[in-house]
Scaffold this active site. Sequence first.
Site, short mmCIF file in Angstrom:
data_model
loop_
_atom_site.label_atom_id
_atom_site.label_comp_id
_atom_site.label_asym_id
_atom_site.label_seq_id
_atom_site.Cartn_x
_atom_site.Cartn_y
_atom_site.Cartn_z
N ASP A 1 1.25 -0.74 -0.26
CA ASP A 1 0.03 0.25 -0.20
C ASP A 1 0.95 1.38 0.36
O ASP A 1 1.70 0.94 0.98
CB ASP A 1 -0.61 0.09 1.60
CG ASP A 1 -1.84 1.56 1.50
OD1 ASP A 1 -1.39 2.32 0.46
OD2 ASP A 1 -2.46 0.92 2.13
N ASP B 1 -1.69 6.44 -11.84
CA ASP B 1 -3.04 5.40 -12.43
C ASP B 1 -4.02 5.34 -11.51
O ASP B 1 -4.63 4.26 -12.01
CB ASP B 1 -2.51 4.72 -13.97
CG ASP B 1 -3.77 4.63 -14.59
OD1 ASP B 1 -4.68 4.91 -14.69
OD2 ASP B 1 -4.01 3.31 -15.31
N LYS C 1 -4.87 10.70 -11.94
CA LYS C 1 -6.58 9.39 -11.86
C LYS C 1 -7.38 9.66 -11.06
O LYS C 1 -7.48 10.05 -10.25
CB LYS C 1 -7.30 8.25 -12.28
CG LYS C 1 -7.58 7.45 -13.09
CD LYS C 1 -7.78 6.77 -13.94
CE LYS C 1 -7.61 4.77 -12.98
NZ LYS C 1 -7.56 4.10 -13.88
C1 LIG Z 1 -6.07 0.57 -13.33
S1 LIG Z 1 -4.74 -0.07 -13.00
C2 LIG Z 1 -2.68 0.57 -12.62
C3 LIG Z 1 -2.32 0.12 -14.51
C4 LIG Z 1 -1.03 0.71 -14.39
N1 LIG Z 1 -0.89 2.00 -14.76
C5 LIG Z 1 -0.71 -0.13 -15.91
O1 LIG Z 1 -0.40 1.14 -17.23
O2 LIG Z 1 0.19 -0.81 -15.96
C6 LIG Z 1 -4.45 0.39 -10.71
C7 LIG Z 1 -3.56 -0.06 -10.11
O3 LIG Z 1 -4.02 0.78 -8.41
C8 LIG Z 1 -3.08 -0.35 -7.65
N2 LIG Z 1 -4.03 0.47 -6.59
C9 LIG Z 1 -4.79 0.79 -6.13
N3 LIG Z 1 -5.19 1.59 -4.34
C10 LIG Z 1 -3.94 0.96 -3.83
C11 LIG Z 1 -3.18 1.52 -3.24
N4 LIG Z 1 -2.83 2.14 -1.73
N5 LIG Z 1 -1.57 1.45 -3.16
C12 LIG Z 1 -0.78 0.91 -4.32
N6 LIG Z 1 -1.32 0.89 -4.85
C13 LIG Z 1 -2.97 0.47 -5.44
C14 LIG Z 1 -4.03 -1.07 -8.64
O4 LIG Z 1 -3.73 -2.17 -7.55
C15 LIG Z 1 -4.56 -1.28 -9.72
O5 LIG Z 1 -2.61 -1.61 -9.85
#
Ligand SMILES: C[S@@+](CC[C@H](N)C(=O)[O-])C[C@H]1O[C@@H](n2cnc3c(N)ncnc32)[C@H](O)[C@@H]1O
Length: 199
Positions: free
Chosen positions: A93, A115, A155
């Site tokens: 996280d 993102d 995002k």
């Molecule tokens: C749409 S995906 C990102 C795609 C990435 N930009 C790519 O091009 O491959 C969104 C990501 O946000 C991550 N995410 C959500 N909450 C998070 C957090 N608290 N810490 C780290 N990552 C997080 C999810 O695990 C997910 O893999």
Amino acid sequence: MANSRRDKADSYTLKARKEGYPARSVYKLEEINQTHKLIKPGDTVLDVGAAPGSWTLFTHRELIKGKGKIVSVDLNPLNLNPVPPTVIEFTGDAFSKEIRAQLVEHGPYDTIISDAAPMTTGNRTVDTTRSEWLAEQVVFLAEEQLKVHGNLVIKIFQGGGQEQVLKNMRTLFNKAKAFKPKACRDDSFEIYLIGLDKK
Ligand SMILES: C[S@@+](CC[C@H](N)C(=O)[O-])C[C@H]1O[C@@H](n2cnc3c(N)ncnc32)[C@H](O)[C@@H]1O
């Protein structure tokens, strides 16, 4: 029918596969950078919510051009084989005490890209509230860890709260705006908030 919504989505997905990217989201960052010039060769970049790794790989190949450093963090591991040599990866996280300390150790950053998105539930209120929380956390991180003149892209799911996040960004950056790349699916309610030239 040739140009339906999903045809458009499929053309980005196929292109990503052909070019070796694990997700079609790469073309959103490509357009964001083409239009706003966030990242340049040699930069130190933080990628929050980086998995499976398209933004990280595109930043390595096309934006920092193999020079500089990318710190990539996600709840899940990157799906890149091999992980590019400019990349330092953290799994966990991004806003936990432990990971945050590691991100601080590798900063400050020229650009922060995020993102990050919550797991969606289908309940629009729940999903947008969680997305807004993530976006706010990234803005806090940028407040501390982004260099003066640095840039930010995050995002957010559109639901009303993006106006408050944008307002906060306007106090932090000389320019802040919302931007919807063409590669976003037509039926998606995501949008990107861009902060340029940190004060
Ligand atoms: C749409 S995906 C990102 C795609 C990435 N930009 C790519 O091009 O491959 C969104 C990501 O946000 C991550 N995410 C959500 N909450 C998070 C957090 N608290 N810490 C780290 N990552 C997080 C999810 O695990 C997910 O893999």
